[in-house]
Design a protein around this motif. Structure first.
Motif, short mmCIF file in Angstrom:
data_model
loop_
_atom_site.label_atom_id
_atom_site.label_comp_id
_atom_site.label_asym_id
_atom_site.label_seq_id
_atom_site.Cartn_x
_atom_site.Cartn_y
_atom_site.Cartn_z
N GLU A 27 43.09 -27.86 64.48
CA GLU A 27 43.80 -26.57 63.05
C GLU A 27 45.16 -26.54 63.48
O GLU A 27 45.52 -26.86 64.62
N PHE A 28 46.08 -26.82 61.79
CA PHE A 28 47.60 -27.21 61.83
C PHE A 28 47.87 -26.52 60.55
O PHE A 28 47.31 -25.94 60.32
N VAL A 29 49.64 -25.69 60.61
CA VAL A 29 49.66 -25.34 59.19
C VAL A 29 50.93 -26.60 58.96
O VAL A 29 51.80 -26.45 59.89
N PHE A 30 50.81 -26.99 57.65
CA PHE A 30 51.87 -27.27 56.97
C PHE A 30 52.05 -27.16 55.64
O PHE A 30 51.70 -25.49 54.88
N SER A 31 53.07 -27.86 55.05
CA SER A 31 53.37 -27.20 53.73
C SER A 31 52.79 -28.25 52.67
O SER A 31 52.61 -29.81 52.42
N THR A 32 52.49 -27.13 50.60
CA THR A 32 52.27 -28.17 50.21
C THR A 32 53.20 -28.62 49.56
O THR A 32 54.78 -27.78 49.30
N ARG A 33 53.02 -29.81 48.59
CA ARG A 33 54.40 -30.28 48.05
C ARG A 33 53.57 -30.52 46.46
O ARG A 33 54.70 -29.99 45.19
N ASP A 34 52.45 -30.23 45.92
CA ASP A 34 51.86 -29.81 44.61
C ASP A 34 50.57 -29.71 44.36
O ASP A 34 49.45 -29.99 46.03
N ILE A 35 49.97 -29.04 43.55
CA ILE A 35 48.30 -29.15 43.84
C ILE A 35 48.55 -29.11 42.14
O ILE A 35 49.34 -29.27 40.97
N SER A 36 46.85 -29.56 42.08
CA SER A 36 46.01 -29.50 40.70
C SER A 36 44.92 -29.22 40.50
O SER A 36 44.18 -28.82 41.42
N ASP A 37 44.16 -29.20 39.71
CA ASP A 37 42.67 -28.79 39.42
C ASP A 37 42.03 -29.58 40.38
O ASP A 37 40.89 -29.34 40.54
N GLY A 39 43.10 -31.56 43.42
CA GLY A 39 43.30 -31.05 44.55
C GLY A 39 44.81 -30.69 45.16
O GLY A 39 45.53 -30.13 44.46
N VAL A 40 45.05 -31.06 46.11
CA VAL A 40 46.41 -30.51 46.61
C VAL A 40 47.28 -31.68 47.91
O VAL A 40 46.49 -32.15 47.96
N PHE A 41 48.64 -32.02 47.36
CA PHE A 41 48.83 -32.60 48.72
C PHE A 41 50.37 -32.40 49.55
O PHE A 41 50.44 -30.83 49.21
N PHE A 83 49.79 -36.52 52.54
CA PHE A 83 47.92 -36.92 52.42
C PHE A 83 47.52 -35.85 51.43
O PHE A 83 48.29 -34.53 51.23
N GLY A 84 46.61 -36.70 50.22
CA GLY A 84 46.19 -36.00 49.21
C GLY A 84 44.87 -35.32 49.62
O GLY A 84 44.18 -36.16 49.81
N LEU A 85 44.46 -34.44 48.95
CA LEU A 85 43.34 -33.93 50.09
C LEU A 85 41.99 -33.27 47.73
O LEU A 85 43.16 -33.33 47.59
N GLN A 86 41.35 -33.87 48.29
CA GLN A 86 40.83 -33.55 46.76
C GLN A 86 39.69 -32.46 47.71
O GLN A 86 39.15 -32.81 47.91
N PHE A 87 39.66 -31.80 46.23
CA PHE A 87 38.50 -30.02 46.73
C PHE A 87 37.13 -31.44 46.92
O PHE A 87 37.21 -31.85 45.72
N ALA A 88 35.93 -30.29 47.57
CA ALA A 88 35.05 -30.72 47.89
C ALA A 88 34.18 -30.98 46.93
O ALA A 88 34.34 -29.58 46.06
N ASP A 89 33.14 -31.67 46.37
CA ASP A 89 32.04 -30.85 45.22
C ASP A 89 31.35 -29.97 46.12
O ASP A 89 30.88 -30.35 47.16
N GLU A 90 30.77 -29.35 44.68
CA GLU A 90 29.93 -28.32 45.39
C GLU A 90 28.70 -29.14 45.56
O GLU A 90 28.11 -29.02 44.48
#
Length: 90
Positions: A27-37, A39-41, A83-90
């Protein structure tokens, strides 16, 4: 958008604390830089966080008055600062 920019969702600058959990890295705690529909960076400074592209992580926004939902995400991009993270498909 730049000619080589393949994003389909517009990004919005957003700084929030998020807990990122990786099955083997912990586990880690990070800050986000941006978000979109899509995912998140997350900004990774000196933390020893080095997932591979395609790794699954769980992300939860921190600091809200009630616990935020835990979201499944996939690492899709690595840059010099995070890192760029993408919402996983359900």
């Amino acid at each position: 958008m730049a000619e080589n920019d393949r994003r389909i969702h517009s990004r919005t600058a957003m700084s929030a604390k998020v807990k990122v959990t990786h099955e083997s890295l912990g586990e880690f705690v990070f800050s986000t830089r941006d978000i979109s529909d899509g995912g998140v960076f997350i900004v990774v400074d000196t933390e020893p966080f080095g997932p591979a592209i395609g790794d699954k992580v769980q992300v939860q926004v921190q600091g809200l008055p009630v616990p935020a939902p835990v979201l499944d995400m996939v690492v899709v991009r690595k840059t010099i600062d995070g890192f760029g993270l993408q919402f996983a498909d359900e």
